[in-house]
Enzyme design. Structure first.
Site, PDB file in Angstrom:
ATOM      1  N   CYS D 175      21.586 -34.963  42.090  1.00 44.47           N
ATOM      2  CA  CYS D 175      20.227 -34.755  42.423  1.00 44.47           C
ATOM      3  C   CYS D 175      20.197 -34.988  44.142  1.00 44.47           C
ATOM      4  CB  CYS D 175      19.312 -35.464  41.747  1.00 44.47           C
ATOM      5  SG  CYS D 175      19.434 -35.440  39.993  1.00 44.47           S
ATOM      6  N   CYS D 220      16.374 -28.120  36.601  1.00 43.91           N
ATOM      7  CA  CYS D 220      17.248 -28.555  37.813  1.00 43.91           C
ATOM      8  C   CYS D 220      18.664 -28.731  37.343  1.00 43.91           C
ATOM      9  CB  CYS D 220      16.786 -29.783  38.404  1.00 43.91           C
ATOM     10  SG  CYS D 220      16.054 -29.607  39.834  1.00 43.91           S
TER      11      CYS D 220
END
Lengths: 152, 106, 146, 259
Positions: D175, D220
């Site tokens: 991330c 994601c």
């Protein structure tokens, strides 16, 4: 799901819902757009002017594109807008919406949110009280989402 | 659960042009999408919206699959008399939803 | 200096029962892989299509001399002139495993199937691109000369 | 000069938890809102055009609806949500003493249903659960995020941070690679944001509906071709907690609108 097919597959998955695969559908053709417009306009001449289409030239997501159509009209009993018709070029179906109004509207303006499957042309047509037709077109570029959901 | 958000000015002067905004819950399933198994998801859209002002139709829209989910519509009318604005959405599979708002015209 | 990449992964049984694919072997010479992964040259036209295909991710991060493509990434260097900057041997290793040059790079290793964490169930054990896709992209990038 | 700077630094340490290495400093934190175009912003700005408000409306109705065999509504215990729920979502995920771990707002709603309403849990991303969480979160609009301040949460915030910086998936990306190191850049024309969780549950144009932060995180993870954690998994809760702690001080926007 072979990853190389991601470009064509937009998958929407949420718990409790059926995974949906949106295979880019067959596009409406310019001929279909023309037919859809003729269905509304008939043999009347299409003029440019009077009508305005506000739509972002570049949209962040084609699923929800804000759009406003307005027509320069005094909106009196003698001179008003009867209807507004909006079309697209490349969705599976060329129609977007027909909006019926009258002199009581005071202002000939309609806003909504539309779907655009791809970068394409949007056409708006106004029918005035004298049965004249006025058109405007706008090109919209749709940014494809960089990350889409996939079934794992 | 069908819910709608209606925005009508509660008060207006006679002759004013007022904006009416509506937002209603609906998936607007296009009928062009397929499940992972390849089956077409049946169309489920709102096909028609009508607004009446003290019983008289002042705005009507025919909607197609190209209208975004949770349809938003904004349009105008001249404030004539105090009274009621009624909204009706009609769609596939017998969908009917109504809402109303009152307005005071001085 | 010659490294022989270790390529035996077939004995590794994965959680969902699939097995890692064995990768084709390649030899690293200096800072490149001089020989084609397929034993044949790639197809530059197919390579161009792959570079511009958003799913293979080149265009997501890189920009380049692609006038018809409106949305190009700016997370990574422009590919213009890539064929001048690197030999095909260097391009090949950069695609196969860019992390060999910089541990911190955000460029994925396109032909690697080990040392990865929590890979999607359907993708586990598989490299991102096939040897022929790598060769097609290498062939195309080599044509990018200023 | 350097003395003054030391004092200021010391004061900051007292006032707010120290930033972890690589973390975005308070004054550089930007909501996803600031990365959007004017049209999407306008959709969020006006409650009568924000489709997320349809869910808030539904949530308000559900708040007052009796549910479960106890025949109680949320309102029977919590009263007027405008008072009782103000600022609550800004503190979530919060530590649950009985469970000894953090729970998300969605999990809290379902715990309430189980323990106080004797009602069945609402499934993840169901309309009712999203509506209730949107209604509750809406009461915190403008309230600064303080989630993660509870010292008991420390190990869970750290677990979330470890997951945030761990590379994963076939693309081998963490991330942090995008959302700490490369925000303001573009992924195929779309801006990379800081991944600040200020507006959840939010209406994503891509989804054409409201969705939770867990849904966004799973999406994601699919994006980097990782195996997404299951809804409600402790890892997903830890990630959510870390993201909220990372957004400390930012105002809540629920229900936000995002592309």
């Amino acid at each position: 799901m072979p990853s190389t097919r991601r470009q064509f597959l937009h998958l929407t998955v949420a718990a409790g819902t059926i995974p949906i695969v949106t295979i880019r559908p067959i596009e409406a053709t310019p001929a279909m757009l023309g037919t859809a417009i003729r269905n509304v306009v008939g043999e009347a001449q299409l003029r440019t002017g009077k009508i305005r289409l506000d739509i972002p030239p570049l949209v962040e997501n084609g699923n929800t594109v804000p759009m406003t159509v307005s027509v320069a009209s005094p909106m009196t009993a003698a001179d008003y807008v009867k209807s507004i018709h909006v079309f697209n070029e490349k969705n599976p179906q060329p129609n977007i919406g027909n909006f019926h109004l009258g002199p009581w509207a005071g202002r000939a303006q309609v806003s909504t949110r539309i779907r655009l499957a791809d970068s394409q042309k949007v056409v708006a047509i106004a029918r005035l009280s004298d049965d004249s037709f006025w058109q405007v077109a706008a090109d919209v570029v749709v940014t494809l989402a960089a990350c889409t959901e996939e079934v794992n | 659960m069908a819910s709608a958000l209606i925005n009508v000015p509660p008060k207006a002067k006679r002759g004013d042009v007022i904006e009416i905004r509506t937002l209603t819950s609906h998936i607007m399933e296009t009928g062009f999408r397929r499940t992972a198994a390849g089956e077409l998801v049946p169309r489920d859209i709102i096909t028609s919206f009508t607004c009446r002002y003290n019983g008289t139709e002042i705005f009507r829209a025919d909607l197609f699959p190209a209208i975004a989910a949770n349809p938003y519509l904004s349009f105008f009318t001249v404030a004539k008399d105090s009274g009621k604005l009624e909204f009706e959405w009609i769609g596939d599979n017998g969908f009917v939803s109504t809402a109303s708002a009152s307005i005071t015209v001085e | 200096m010659i490294h022989i990449a270790a390529l035996i992964a077939a004995s590794l049984a994965l959680t969902d029962g699939t097995r890692a694919q064995a990768l084709v072997s390649y030899n690293i010479v200096g800072d490149g892989i001089p020989e084609s992964l397929t034993g044949a040259p790639g197809d530059a036209a197919r390579g161009r299509a792959l570079v511009l295909d958003r799913s293979t991710t080149c265009i997501l991060c890189h920009s380049g001399p692609f006038p018809e493509t409106r949305f190009q990434g700016d997370l990574a260097p422009d590919l213009t002139g890539a064929g001048n900057r690197w030999s095909t041997s260097q391009l090949r290793l950069r695609l196969v495993d860019a992390s060999r040059f910089n541990r911190e790079t955000i460029m994925p290793s396109y032909y690697r199937n080990d040392g990865l964490v929590r890979v999607g169930r359907n993708l586990a054990g598989k490299p991102i691109l096939s040897p022929s896709q790598i060769e097609d992209i290498v062939a195309y990038l080599a044509t990018l000369r200023d | 000069m350097s003395v003054a700077r030391t004092i200021i630094a010391a004061m900051l340490l007292v006032a707010a938890p120290a930033l972890l290495a690589g973390e975005i400093p308070q004054d550089a934190r930007h909501s996803g809102y600031s990365f959007m175009g004017p049209d999407t912003r306008a959709m969020q700005d006006d409650d009568t055009s924000n489709p997320g408000m349809l869910f808030v409306l539904d949530g308000e109705a559900l708040w007052k609806t009796r549910s479960g065999s106890a025949g109680r509504a949320c309102a029977d215990c919590h009263g007027d949500a405008r008072e009782s729920m103000k600022g609550v979502a800004a503190r979530y995920p919060a530590f649950d003493k009985a469970l000894g771990r953090p729970v998300t707002l969605d999990q809290r709603i379902n715990l309430c249903r189980a323990n106080h309403q004797q009602a069945t849990p609402l499934s993840h991303e169901s309309r009712d659960l999203l509506a209730l969480s949107a209604f509750v979160a809406h009461q915190s609009r403008g309230v600064a995020i303080t989630a993660g301040d509870d010292p008991q949460l420390k190990p869970f915030v750290e677990q979330g941070r470890a997951l945030f910086v761990q590379r994963q998936g076939q693309l081998n990306l963490a991330c942090t690679n995008c959302h700490d190191d490369n925000y303001d850049k573009h992924l195929a024309g779309a801006p990379v944001t800081q991944g600040q969780p200020t507006g959840y549950p939010l209406y994503r144009l891509e989804w054409q509906t409201l969705g939770s932060l867990e849904r966004r995180l799973r999406s994601c993870m699919s994006g980097v071709r990782a195996q997404a954690f299951d809804y409600g998994a402790p890892e997903l809760v830890a990630l959510e907690l870390y993201l909220m702690a990372r957004a400390r001080g930012m105002p809540m926007e629920s229900p936000a609108v995002r592309p």
